[in-house]
Design a protein around this motif. Structure first.
Motif, PDB file in Angstrom:
ATOM      1  N   UNK A  72       0.925  -1.085  -0.257  1.00 24.31           N
ATOM      2  CA  UNK A  72       0.004  -0.061   0.066  1.00 24.31           C
ATOM      3  C   UNK A  72       0.859   1.311  -0.120  1.00 24.31           C
ATOM      4  N   UNK A  73       1.913   1.182   0.702  1.00 26.70           N
ATOM      5  CA  UNK A  73       2.943   2.405   0.549  1.00 26.70           C
ATOM      6  C   UNK A  73       3.341   2.961  -0.601  1.00 26.70           C
ATOM      7  N   UNK A  74       3.380   1.998  -1.709  1.00 26.72           N
ATOM      8  CA  UNK A  74       3.659   2.112  -3.067  1.00 26.72           C
ATOM      9  C   UNK A  74       2.676   3.045  -3.750  1.00 26.72           C
TER      10      UNK A  74
ATOM     11  N   UNK B 175      -4.572   4.059   8.255  1.00 28.63           N
ATOM     12  CA  UNK B 175      -3.468   5.119   7.564  1.00 28.63           C
ATOM     13  C   UNK B 175      -4.065   5.757   6.541  1.00 28.63           C
ATOM     14  N   UNK B 176      -4.835   5.268   5.750  1.00 32.23           N
ATOM     15  CA  UNK B 176      -5.546   5.711   4.354  1.00 32.23           C
ATOM     16  C   UNK B 176      -6.517   6.796   4.994  1.00 32.23           C
TER      17      UNK B 176
ATOM     18  N   UNK C  44     -11.624   5.767  13.247  1.00 26.09           N
ATOM     19  CA  UNK C  44     -10.038   5.520  13.169  1.00 26.09           C
ATOM     20  C   UNK C  44      -9.298   7.039  13.469  1.00 26.09           C
ATOM     21  N   UNK C  45      -9.889   7.993  12.872  1.00 22.62           N
ATOM     22  CA  UNK C  45      -9.073   8.955  13.165  1.00 22.62           C
ATOM     23  C   UNK C  45      -9.518   9.903  14.552  1.00 22.62           C
ATOM     24  N   UNK C  46     -10.770   9.431  14.727  1.00 22.12           N
ATOM     25  CA  UNK C  46     -11.125  10.148  16.197  1.00 22.12           C
ATOM     26  C   UNK C  46     -10.419   9.557  17.348  1.00 22.12           C
ATOM     27  N   UNK C  47     -10.153   8.349  17.181  1.00 18.83           N
ATOM     28  CA  UNK C  47      -9.180   7.882  18.325  1.00 18.83           C
ATOM     29  C   UNK C  47      -7.859   8.674  18.859  1.00 18.83           C
ATOM     30  N   UNK C  48      -7.113   9.037  17.702  1.00 22.66           N
ATOM     31  CA  UNK C  48      -5.900   9.866  17.982  1.00 22.66           C
ATOM     32  C   UNK C  48      -6.165  11.262  18.670  1.00 22.66           C
TER      33      UNK C  48
END
Length: 297
Positions: A143-145, A234-235, A248-252
């Motif tokens: 996925x990083x590519x 990540x995405x 997923x974004x709210x946890x951070x």
């Protein structure tokens, strides 16, 4: 008159059976030892896998000042972290948005996988081997590519900061196509030929003959796609500019330069795992059926 004494075979047979039983005894004992050892190893692996989840729950149930405690048992039990999460972020809206995003992704990947796998498995056309090779190759690419090209594409489409920007680059999954292709190839061709003899088109055959007989495989693929989309971090963190859209974004939100609120972080992560855990518990038999059977009842 003379009598001939004939030895009876029963004692010899009994002796032979006893020797076989004695020879088999160590084998049976070794098999029991192997079974016990296997169960012990499986139990140890299960505990090793479950322990992080337990520690997450234990940390979430501690008092905020005891978040870094090393005690295996959270005592006294407190719900302050859970209450703080509900006040700090709109976690209910995040869960709804994330559920919708994961459901759309799972449904789209399932639809595309069914159509592509049906074409690859049932038809022979020029370039099919090359296309299958490209699907396999896209699955092997990290996925990083592809992350930067996808990000530039989403930016040019004006979808940064939207759920659509998270969904569109992941509408198709190579793993889903490959899994469905294996099940399609195991489907009896006699049923396909019989449907064509009855005058059904390929489209009608797919939806009336093939799909109803592949429910375990479809359910397993849908569940795995949903769980994968739900756990993706990540995405969504790259695309979303708002921290109150997806869980997923709210946890951070509880992790910052000023300090990390581990109790609230674990509480939010624990609440984020509840929906997908319930889905897997109630539908796990479909996952098992898909991998131990060919997709047919």
């Amino acid at each position: 008159m003379s009598f001939v004494t004939v030895p009876l075979p029963a004692p010899a047979a009994t002796a032979a059976r006893s020797r076989v039983a004695v020879a088999d005894a160590p084998v049976a004992a070794r098999s029991r030892v192997a079974v016990v050892a296997g169960h012990v190893v499986l139990a140890a692996l299960a505990l090793f896998s479950v322990f992080p989840v337990y520690w997450m729950i234990a940390t979430a149930l501690r008092r905020p000042e005891d978040a870094l405690s090393q005690s295996p048992v959270p005592w006294p039990v407190s719900l302050e972290n859970v209450a703080y999460v509900w006040r700090a972020i709109p976690i209910d809206a995040m869960l709804v948005n994330t559920f919708g995003m994961a459901a759309v992704l799972a449904g789209a990947q399932l639809l595309i996988a069914v159509l592509a796998a049906y074409a690859f498995a049932m038809w022979s056309f020029p370039g099919s081997a090359l296309l299958q090779f490209l699907f396999v190759g896209s699955w092997l690419v990290p996925f990083q590519v592809t992350m930067i090209p996808n990000y530039l594409l989403v930016s040019q489409l004006g979808l940064l900061g939207t759920v659509g920007g998270v969904v569109i680059p992941q509408l198709s999954g190579a793993f889903a196509v490959l899994l469905m292709m294996q099940h399609m190839r195991a489907f009896p061709r006699e049923l396909i030929d019989a449907a064509h003899m009855d005058g059904r088109s390929s489209w009608a055959t797919l939806w009336t003959i093939v799909i109803p007989n592949m429910k375990p495989a479809l359910a397993a693929l849908g569940i795995m796609g949903f769980i994968s989309a739900w756990n993706e971090y990540l995405w969504p963190s790259l695309v979303m500019r708002q921290s109150d859209a997806l869980i997923q974004v709210g946890v951070r939100a509880f992790l910052g330069a000023e300090g990390n609120n581990w109790g609230a972080t674990m509480a939010a992560a624990g609440m984020a795992t509840v929906p997908v855990l319930l889905i897997y518990i109630f539908l796990q038999r479909y996952v098992v059926d898909a991998f131990v059977r060919s997709g047919l009842k």
